[in-house]
Scaffold this active site. Sequence first.
Site: not given
Length: 474
Positions: A230-231, A341, A373-374, A396, A398
């Site tokens: 995401f951004v 990663n 989180g989300s 890294h 939730a």
Amino acid sequence: MKNTVSGTDFMAVGYEQNKILGTAIEIANMHFEALPVKEKIELFQKVVENPAHFLADAVIAPLASQLIESAKMPQDETIALREEIQDYAVYGADQIVAGARDQMDVAMRLPVTVGGALMPDAHQGYGLPIGGVLATKNAIMPYGVGVDIGCRMALSIYDVPETYFEQNRAKYQRELIAHTKFGAGRGFHGQYKSGHEVMDRNTFDLTPLMKKLKDKAWSQLGSSGGGNHFVEFGIIEFSERDEVLNINKGRYVALLTHSGSRGFGATIAGHYTQLAKQKTKLPKEAVNLAYLDMNTQEGQEYWIAMNLAGDYASACHEVIHEKLTRAIGGVVLAKVENHHNFAWKEIWNGEEVIVHRKGATPAGKGVMGIIPGSMTAPGFLVRGKGTENAINSASHGAGRLMSRTQAIKSITKSEMRQQLKDHNVTLIGAGKDEAPMAYKDIHQVMASQKNLVDIVAQFTPKIVRMADDGSRED
């Protein structure tokens, strides 16, 4: 040529994919050019089945000798796992599914393993579970690093107050759409391609594979992958002044990004995973934990390729942040970046080890990191405590509560829309597999790792962009 045979033809009659196969094809196509393909295959089938009969044949003798010598060589033996599972720390055990624990148990039986830890966001993956930390002695494990090499978080904090953001929300949304690109295989072309010093590295010429991938890497520079990448613009709140970052108590506009090394890293991961599986024969339950000895050419190649992929992932974030910073006209007060990663050479328990953090944040003493989180739940800017039992690591994110398939089946679009509305979040892209309900409670995850990190600030998402085509590279 009409009578040319291929490796597939010979493998079908008993040849294995190795140097001997190459010798067989070369002899067949060079010295038996006039022989029909069917007869050629029949002849070389006889050679592989009874090479001793062809030692007197001047043309075929070199192949026959190789086959005989190969038969004398001891076959690759499966490397045995330890009988006992080495002890490892588990954080938030009540939040971790059995599958992730089972995978970690197998990893802790590898002969090269010297330590491990499982973070509270852990869930099942390939080989090492996501949220797994594994310390090994002189061995590097491609699936312990993960497919999306160097995947990371990057945060820019601006001198822009929350009130200005809310008054100009449409502008932030417009610029977010204009300056980002998402999805597997997506990239930029022509005058839209970005430049960065990482693309001038001579390490791209290290191997034919990396040289071949350079153009693809360049086209995808500054783009984001699929899945959970995401951004987003949001508001970050400091409840007190932070002396290290030199930021006063208050609420600021911030840009947060999550993505990795795109197709470049994924291809490297796939190539060296297969190579590791060929070199390191492990039992069926551990096959995806295949590793490369750091003293071998393959181990060194992967290490260099992995580090270049990590730097490339960082460059992708840098390009995105520079574009959006120029677009909104903000002054950057502070930047924080961390990756997961990846594998690092670190001193742990008094010895140098290779620490694999597959979906785990470095949390050495004083080390800054971001734990999201989300799309509706807050993320946290944290500072590591350097907890030895956790191998200086933290979660890294939730972590997934539901698999992607489960989320798509059980979450409705109306439920997802209501969640976004309740939290005043504008979403661009993303499917139900990334719905907030598909993730664990970030507050529970943070409570489970209070001995691993200190919370410095809290980030609340406001405008979120993700891939809208269901593509994945993570």
